[in-house]
Design an enzyme around this catalytic site. Structure first.
Site, PDB file in Angstrom:
ATOM      1  N   ASP A   1     -24.340  17.668 -33.768  1.00 29.06           N
ATOM      2  CA  ASP A   1     -24.448  16.522 -34.667  1.00 29.06           C
ATOM      3  C   ASP A   1     -25.830  16.509 -35.333  1.00 29.06           C
ATOM      4  OD1 ASP A   1     -21.921  15.540 -34.150  1.00 29.06           O
ATOM      5  OD2 ASP A   1     -22.589  14.247 -32.509  1.00 29.06           O
TER       6      ASP A   1
ATOM      7  N   TYR B   1     -26.164  19.902 -21.704  1.00 32.03           N
ATOM      8  CA  TYR B   1     -26.877  18.927 -22.533  1.00 32.03           C
ATOM      9  C   TYR B   1     -27.724  17.995 -21.679  1.00 32.03           C
ATOM     10  CZ  TYR B   1     -23.273  20.059 -26.044  1.00 32.03           C
ATOM     11  OH  TYR B   1     -22.432  20.700 -26.924  1.00 32.03           O
TER      12      TYR B   1
ATOM     13  N   ASP C   1     -22.888   6.514 -31.401  1.00 33.22           N
ATOM     14  CA  ASP C   1     -24.262   7.004 -31.299  1.00 33.22           C
ATOM     15  C   ASP C   1     -25.182   6.131 -32.151  1.00 33.22           C
ATOM     16  OD1 ASP C   1     -24.185   7.914 -34.007  1.00 33.22           O
ATOM     17  OD2 ASP C   1     -23.313   9.805 -33.371  1.00 33.22           O
TER      18      ASP C   1
ATOM     19  N   ARG D   1     -20.744  11.975 -26.897  1.00 36.01           N
ATOM     20  CA  ARG D   1     -20.718  10.580 -27.370  1.00 36.01           C
ATOM     21  C   ARG D   1     -19.632   9.778 -26.664  1.00 36.01           C
ATOM     22  NH1 ARG D   1     -19.185  10.624 -33.113  1.00 36.01           N
ATOM     23  NH2 ARG D   1     -18.636  12.803 -32.885  1.00 36.01           N
TER      24      ARG D   1
END
Length: 303
Positions: free
Chosen positions: A38, A66, A80, A172
């Site tokens: 993203d 992540y 987000d 997310r």
């Protein structure tokens, strides 16, 4: 110039924009990334340069890792920090044990409903296009695997987590689901990919470092090091480059690595990568074949 450059993608630009920047600096003929981040996210973005674009489907991309920061108490339409606030909730007291209990519900194989703000298509239209018009459509849940889910820091209303997950996982959605489970809602405020396609953040370089010209690319062979290796003669290498399949007669069984049907192998002539091939049988069964039987089917050939 052929190989994989591991970029530490900066925040604020799309993955394709990052590729374009690298392309302009290196003046490559072609380049492509191996998996979108993203725009607000940072971290590992492998970029395959020139002939390395041929190996993108064959990279070791089972799991990605992540670090993410969740802000509790505020829900957004995009899940987000880039979205509009749609709901606020009382965070209250969050105890570590209670949080870890919630984490345990999301480890292993789980189902996720893709977010409306995503590039997936419904009836030929991107979901985010529906979302921008205020339209919500049904999205089938998708199965993903959360291999690891760990707590790095608890500082309410913020929760920092580490996630190792299968390809296609929406962090997310995971962050939003965890926050909903806690009863207060929340959204993702930071996302940094620290491992992807076998490359780690320690291997990554910044755009500024690329501009200085001190960057080394990972070779095609090293990027495919998760595959077994078969060394071939110059004669067989020439046949492979001519598009001839690899048959039993061309191989020396005592010089082959062990493999199972469906495995993918790299073939090499000396230090040169010749092809990527798929095993049509188990190596233990090769003696039962006719000399003309195909043992390895060519998937990619490198001249």
């Amino acid at each position: 110039m052929n190989g994989v450059l591991v970029l530490d993608k900066p925040g604020g630009i799309t993955s394709q924009a990052a590729v374009n920047k690298v392309n302009r600096i290196l003046r490559t003929k072609r380049a492509g990334h191996t998996g979108t981040l993203d725009p607000f996210a940072t971290g590992v973005l492998p970029i395959c340069v020139n002939n390395a674009t041929k190996i993108i489907p064959f990279l070791n991309n089972d799991y990605k890792k992540y670090e993410a920061l969740i802000k509790l108490g505020i829900k957004t339409d995009t899940l987000d920090l880039t979205g509009k606030v749609v709901e606020r909730g009382e965070v209250g007291i969050i105890k570590e044990n209670a949080l870890l209990d919630v984490f345990s519900k999301y480890k292993g194989k789980i189902n996720q409903i893709p977010p409306m703000y995503s590039a997936l298509k419904k009836d030929g239209v991107r979901l985010y296009e529906y979302a921008r018009k205020g339209i919500e459509v049904d999205r089938p849940a998708r199965s993903v695997v959360i291999k690891e889910l760990g707590l790095l820091e608890l500082n309410p209303p913020f929760v920092r987590i580490m996630v190792e997950c299968s390809r296609g996982t929406y962090i997310r959605v995971l962050a939003s689901d965890i926050a909903d489970e806690l009863g207060c809602g929340g959204h993702l405020t930071e996302l940094r990919r620290i491992e992807s396609d076998g490359f780690k953040i320690e291997d990554a370089v910044t755009i500024e470092e690329i501009k200085k010209g001190t960057v080394e690319l990972t070779s095609l062979g090293d990027a495919l090091s998760h595959m077994g290796q078969l060394n071939v003669s110059a004669e067989l290498a020439k046949k492979i480059k001519d598009g001839k399949q690899i048959i039993k007669k061309s191989l020396k069984p005592d010089c082959m690595p062990a493999f199972n049907k469906g495995d993918r192998l790299r073939t090499y002539e000396d230090a040169n990568l010749v092809s990527i091939a798929e095993a049509m049988i188990d190596s233990s069964d090769i003696n039962s074949l006719d000399d003309s039987a195909i043992v390895l089917k060519l998937l990619r050939v490198f001249n």
